[in-house]
Design a protein around this motif. Structure first.
Motif, PDB file in Angstrom:
ATOM      1  N   ARG A  61     111.402  93.119 -40.768  1.00 43.89           N
ATOM      2  CA  ARG A  61     111.144  93.157 -42.213  1.00 43.89           C
ATOM      3  C   ARG A  61     110.288  91.992 -42.695  1.00 43.89           C
ATOM      4  NH1 ARG A  61     116.662  94.535 -42.177  1.00 43.89           N
ATOM      5  NH2 ARG A  61     117.251  92.480 -42.932  1.00 43.89           N
ATOM      6  N   THR A 111     107.018  92.219 -44.768  1.00 46.26           N
ATOM      7  CA  THR A 111     107.089  92.676 -46.162  1.00 46.26           C
ATOM      8  C   THR A 111     107.431  91.540 -47.119  1.00 46.26           C
ATOM      9  OG1 THR A 111     109.461  93.234 -46.114  1.00 46.26           O
ATOM     10  CG2 THR A 111     107.892  94.931 -45.352  1.00 46.26           C
ATOM     11  N   TRP A 112     107.767  90.375 -46.595  1.00 48.98           N
ATOM     12  CA  TRP A 112     108.168  89.244 -47.426  1.00 48.98           C
ATOM     13  C   TRP A 112     106.946  88.584 -48.066  1.00 48.98           C
ATOM     14  CZ3 TRP A 112     112.031  85.914 -44.098  1.00 48.98           C
ATOM     15  CH2 TRP A 112     113.141  86.695 -43.745  1.00 48.98           C
ATOM     16  N   ARG A 125     107.861  83.643 -45.928  1.00 47.51           N
ATOM     17  CA  ARG A 125     107.513  83.585 -44.497  1.00 47.51           C
ATOM     18  C   ARG A 125     107.265  82.141 -44.070  1.00 47.51           C
ATOM     19  NH1 ARG A 125     104.384  88.408 -45.728  1.00 47.51           N
ATOM     20  NH2 ARG A 125     102.516  87.129 -45.747  1.00 47.51           N
TER      21      ARG A 125
END
Length: 76
Positions: free
Chosen positions: A15, A18-19, A24
Motif C-alpha cells: 500500500r 498510495t501514500w 513515505r
C-alpha cells in the motif's frame, strides 16, 4: 519481497505507493533508524550531511572544541 515476511508487513508494503510523499519519507526515516539500531551503523542522508557541513563552516565551534566536549562527556 522476502518470503519469510509476515503477511501484515507485505500488505502494508504493497500500500505504500498510495501514500503521500511525506508519509513515505517518514517511513524511510523510521526504517533507517531501525536498520541503524540493528547494525550499529547509522548512515547519514544527504540533508544530514549538508547540515553537518554547514555547521562545520559556521565557525561556531572548532573541531578541537567539539572533540573536547565529546571527551568531557565520555563519548569519545
Amino acid at each position: 519481497m522476502i518470503p519469510s515476511m509476515s503477511q501484515i508487513a507485505k500488505d502494508v508494503l504493497n500500500r505504500i505507493p498510495t501514500w503521500p510523499d511525506e508519509d513515505r519519507e517518514e517511513l524511510a526515516e523510521v526504517a533507517r533508524e531501525i536498520e541503524a539500531r540493528r547494525t550499529g551503523v547509522y548512515v547519514l542522508n544527504d540533508e544530514e550531511k549538508a547540515a553537518i557541513d554547514a555547521a562545520r563552516r559556521s565557525g561556531v565551534a572548532s573541531d578541537a572544541d567539539v572533540a573536547a566536549l565529546w571527551k568531557r562527556y565520555g563519548v569519545a
